[in-house]
Each structure stands twice: as structure tokens, then as C-alpha cells.
Scaffold this motif. Sequence first.
Motif, PDB file in Angstrom:
ATOM      1  N   ILE A   1       0.681  -1.328   0.138  1.00 31.57           N
ATOM      2  CA  ILE A   1      -0.302  -0.389  -0.064  1.00 31.57           C
ATOM      3  C   ILE A   1       0.590   1.007  -0.063  1.00 31.57           C
ATOM      4  O   ILE A   1       1.847   1.033   0.574  1.00 31.57           O
ATOM      5  N   PHE A   2       0.326   2.085  -0.456  1.00 30.08           N
ATOM      6  CA  PHE A   2       1.243   3.443  -0.589  1.00 30.08           C
ATOM      7  C   PHE A   2       0.617   4.030   0.750  1.00 30.08           C
ATOM      8  O   PHE A   2       2.026   4.978   0.972  1.00 30.08           O
ATOM      9  N   MET A   3      -0.210   4.259   1.518  1.00 31.88           N
ATOM     10  CA  MET A   3      -0.146   5.051   2.544  1.00 31.88           C
ATOM     11  C   MET A   3      -0.596   3.896   3.830  1.00 31.88           C
ATOM     12  O   MET A   3      -1.386   3.767   3.209  1.00 31.88           O
ATOM     13  N   HIS A   4      -0.317   4.898   5.309  1.00 26.68           N
ATOM     14  CA  HIS A   4      -1.233   4.061   6.160  1.00 26.68           C
ATOM     15  C   HIS A   4      -2.448   4.877   6.833  1.00 26.68           C
ATOM     16  O   HIS A   4      -1.559   6.751   6.785  1.00 26.68           O
ATOM     17  N   GLN A   5      -3.322   5.160   7.178  1.00 32.41           N
ATOM     18  CA  GLN A   5      -4.481   5.497   7.135  1.00 32.41           C
ATOM     19  C   GLN A   5      -5.481   5.050   8.582  1.00 32.41           C
ATOM     20  O   GLN A   5      -5.410   3.414   7.573  1.00 32.41           O
ATOM     21  N   ASN A   6      -5.878   5.262   9.397  1.00 33.45           N
ATOM     22  CA  ASN A   6      -6.748   4.625   9.878  1.00 33.45           C
ATOM     23  C   ASN A   6      -7.765   5.948  10.234  1.00 33.45           C
ATOM     24  O   ASN A   6      -7.125   7.452  10.464  1.00 33.45           O
ATOM     25  N   HIS A   7      -9.079   5.727  10.807  1.00 27.39           N
ATOM     26  CA  HIS A   7     -10.340   6.460  10.750  1.00 27.39           C
ATOM     27  C   HIS A   7     -10.461   7.065  10.211  1.00 27.39           C
ATOM     28  O   HIS A   7     -10.997   8.786  10.544  1.00 27.39           O
ATOM     29  N   ASN A   8     -10.082   7.223   8.854  1.00 30.81           N
ATOM     30  CA  ASN A   8     -10.165   8.128   8.037  1.00 30.81           C
ATOM     31  C   ASN A   8     -11.807   8.076   6.883  1.00 30.81           C
ATOM     32  O   ASN A   8     -12.327   7.646   7.141  1.00 30.81           O
ATOM     33  N   GLU A   9     -12.394   8.447   7.056  1.00 22.86           N
ATOM     34  CA  GLU A   9     -13.667   9.037   6.282  1.00 22.86           C
ATOM     35  C   GLU A   9     -12.852   9.293   4.195  1.00 22.86           C
ATOM     36  O   GLU A   9     -12.916   9.845   3.963  1.00 22.86           O
TER      37      GLU A   9
END
Length: 171
Positions: free
Chosen positions: A163-171
Motif C-alpha cells: 500500500i502507498f500510505m497508512h491511514q486509520n479512522h478516516n472517511e
Amino acid sequence: MDFFEQFEKLRFNVPRLALMNFQGERSPYGNFTFRCIDCYYSIGSDFLKNSHYNYWCYHNKDCIDCSYCRDCETCFECLDCINCLDSSYLQDCEDCQNCSYCFDCQSLKDCFACIGLWRKQYHIYNKPYTKEKYFETVEKLKKKSPEELRKLFREVKKIRPHIFMHQNHNE
């Protein structure tokens, strides 16, 4: 070389006492640290114990050369890891135990040079092994120099999708 050139060379080669080290014990060379015990040269870290050369780490124990790690124990050269144990050369890993050279993995145990795996055990380069064969192969691999292993892992990392980026708890 005149006095000022010698003094500048000395000043850059000798560690300096901390500027901000709050409630630390036996951790004189940390900076921007809070409640670190028996630590050496950790920067921007809180609640470390017996950890050295860390940068922005929290609640780690017995870790060396880690950056942006949290709740890790007995780790070496880890980056952006959470809750890892007895591991080395990890990046973007979470809940890994006894792993080396892994990238973007979660909940692994006894894995070597894996990318993007979740909840696996006894894997090398993302391929499953029996317990006996795993430990035998890892012993052979660890006889190579760390530089050679890192170079090999970088090559594998280039060809494996991740994956190109990590993101958590985003819409």
C-alpha cells in the motif's frame, strides 16, 4: 588547525547533556524525553526503559535504534512499529513477534523478510515453511551480513506490491 577549529570539532564529536529531560533516571543524554530510565541518547521519547538511540518512541523496553515505535520490547532497527517483540529491521509492522526484515505486516510470529502478511507464522519471503525447516533456513540466512540481507530485502520489497500510505479512522 587553530584553537576554535579544534574546539568546534570537539564540540560536534562529544555528546552533550540533555536540554529537556523530565523525571528521567540515569538518562543524561536524552533530549525532549519524559520518564526514561537507563536510556542513552534518545530524542523526543517518553516512558522508555533501557533503550538507546531511539527517536520519537513511547513505552518501549530494551530497544535500540528505533524510530516512531510504541509499546515494543527487545527490538532493533525498527521504524513505525507498534507492539512488536524480539524483532529487528521491521517497518510499518504491528503485533509482530520474533520477526526480521518485515514490512507492512500484522500479527506475525517467526517470520523473515515478509511483506504485507497478516496473522501468519513460519514464513520466509512470504512463503510458508514447517517449523523445523523455517528455523534451519533462517539460521542459514542469518550467516549473511546484515548489509547483504538489507540489500536483498530492498530488492524483494521493490517487486512486491504494498500500500502507498497508512491511514486509520478516516472517511
